[in-house]
Design a protein around this motif. Sequence first.
Motif, PDB file in Angstrom:
ATOM      1  N   VAL A  37       0.828  -1.202   0.000  1.00 33.77           N
ATOM      2  CA  VAL A  37       0.000   0.000   0.000  1.00 33.77           C
ATOM      3  C   VAL A  37       0.866   1.257   0.000  1.00 33.77           C
ATOM      4  O   VAL A  37       1.865   1.343   0.720  1.00 33.77           O
ATOM      5  CB  VAL A  37      -0.919   0.017   1.241  1.00 33.77           C
ATOM      6  N   THR A  38       0.481   2.224  -0.817  1.00 32.74           N
ATOM      7  CA  THR A  38       1.033   3.576  -0.741  1.00 32.74           C
ATOM      8  C   THR A  38      -0.135   4.547  -0.654  1.00 32.74           C
ATOM      9  O   THR A  38      -1.242   4.260  -1.135  1.00 32.74           O
ATOM     10  CB  THR A  38       1.901   3.922  -1.964  1.00 32.74           C
ATOM     11  N   TYR A  39       0.124   5.710  -0.041  1.00 35.72           N
ATOM     12  CA  TYR A  39      -0.941   6.689   0.192  1.00 35.72           C
ATOM     13  C   TYR A  39      -0.657   7.989  -0.541  1.00 35.72           C
ATOM     14  O   TYR A  39       0.489   8.421  -0.659  1.00 35.72           O
ATOM     15  CB  TYR A  39      -1.078   6.976   1.693  1.00 35.72           C
ATOM     16  N   GLU A  40      -1.738   8.609  -1.017  1.00 32.82           N
ATOM     17  CA  GLU A  40      -1.673   9.921  -1.638  1.00 32.82           C
ATOM     18  C   GLU A  40      -2.689  10.819  -0.947  1.00 32.82           C
ATOM     19  O   GLU A  40      -3.842  10.420  -0.738  1.00 32.82           O
ATOM     20  CB  GLU A  40      -1.988   9.846  -3.133  1.00 32.82           C
ATOM     21  N   ASN A  41      -2.258  12.023  -0.582  1.00 25.66           N
ATOM     22  CA  ASN A  41      -3.164  12.960   0.080  1.00 25.66           C
ATOM     23  C   ASN A  41      -3.952  13.741  -0.970  1.00 25.66           C
ATOM     24  O   ASN A  41      -3.376  14.256  -1.932  1.00 25.66           O
ATOM     25  CB  ASN A  41      -2.377  13.912   0.973  1.00 25.66           C
TER      26      ASN A  41
END
Length: 266
Positions: A75-79
Amino acid sequence: MQRTFLTLAFAVSTVLGASAIAQADDLPDLGGKEVVIASENTYPPLQFVDPKTGNPTGWEYEAIAEIAKRLNVKVTYENTSWDAMIPAISAGEYDLAMNGITIRADRAEKVDFSEPYMRSEMFMLVRADEDRFTDPKSFAAEADFLAGAQPGTTPFYVTVYEVLDGDEANPRIKLFETFGAAVQALKTGDVDLVLTDSTGGQGYVATNPDTFKLIGDPLGSEDFGFIFPKGSELVAPFNAAIASMRADGTLDALNKKWFFDYKAAQ
């Protein structure tokens, strides 16, 4: 009768049953698939930036970490902002989004929802010293009282149709790009009320007990789910993981940690 804020706060399971363990073992293995998730990080205790560490944290982050482990995904997150989130998911810019998103039929025309992972109730968030009104009727009776809301959100529509007169252009509603901005306007006295589900409201009250409080009876309930692009192949595996976490007590443990045990930094 006193109402509980979190309607899914069950007893935490301490021993996993054999059937629950079997269910977890039967989950699909997605082979390390990379999944990009959109988040706003302004919705404690579901998701927010820890003031001590500067890192995003919360119920949803821990739930996703557990889902990723069970399904074998990276998982990677983007705001991103709330108003851009559903259009971005609909356009396939992210694999999914989490933001305490209410499951609604109009949104389901644009995105696919997971099964609900939580049910919450809607409350009136006000300043801690508020004594001029105690319910929607007394708020609506005073023309000078203002409400803060995000356009397109469930609190916005509840404000319009259950608190005020049903006019979405009512000048008593002040619109803000983020929920956090609306709460800040409440704090500074620019508005007098922000409607919030019990999840977000509890987070702000716990963090600022001398600044905010929740008043009145609940104004309906809502189910939260993760959102995906239409036809996403991730929906079924995520639903299976959510079901396994409900069965083995993981969701209950997260509820206990973030809604009862967590001590927010002042």
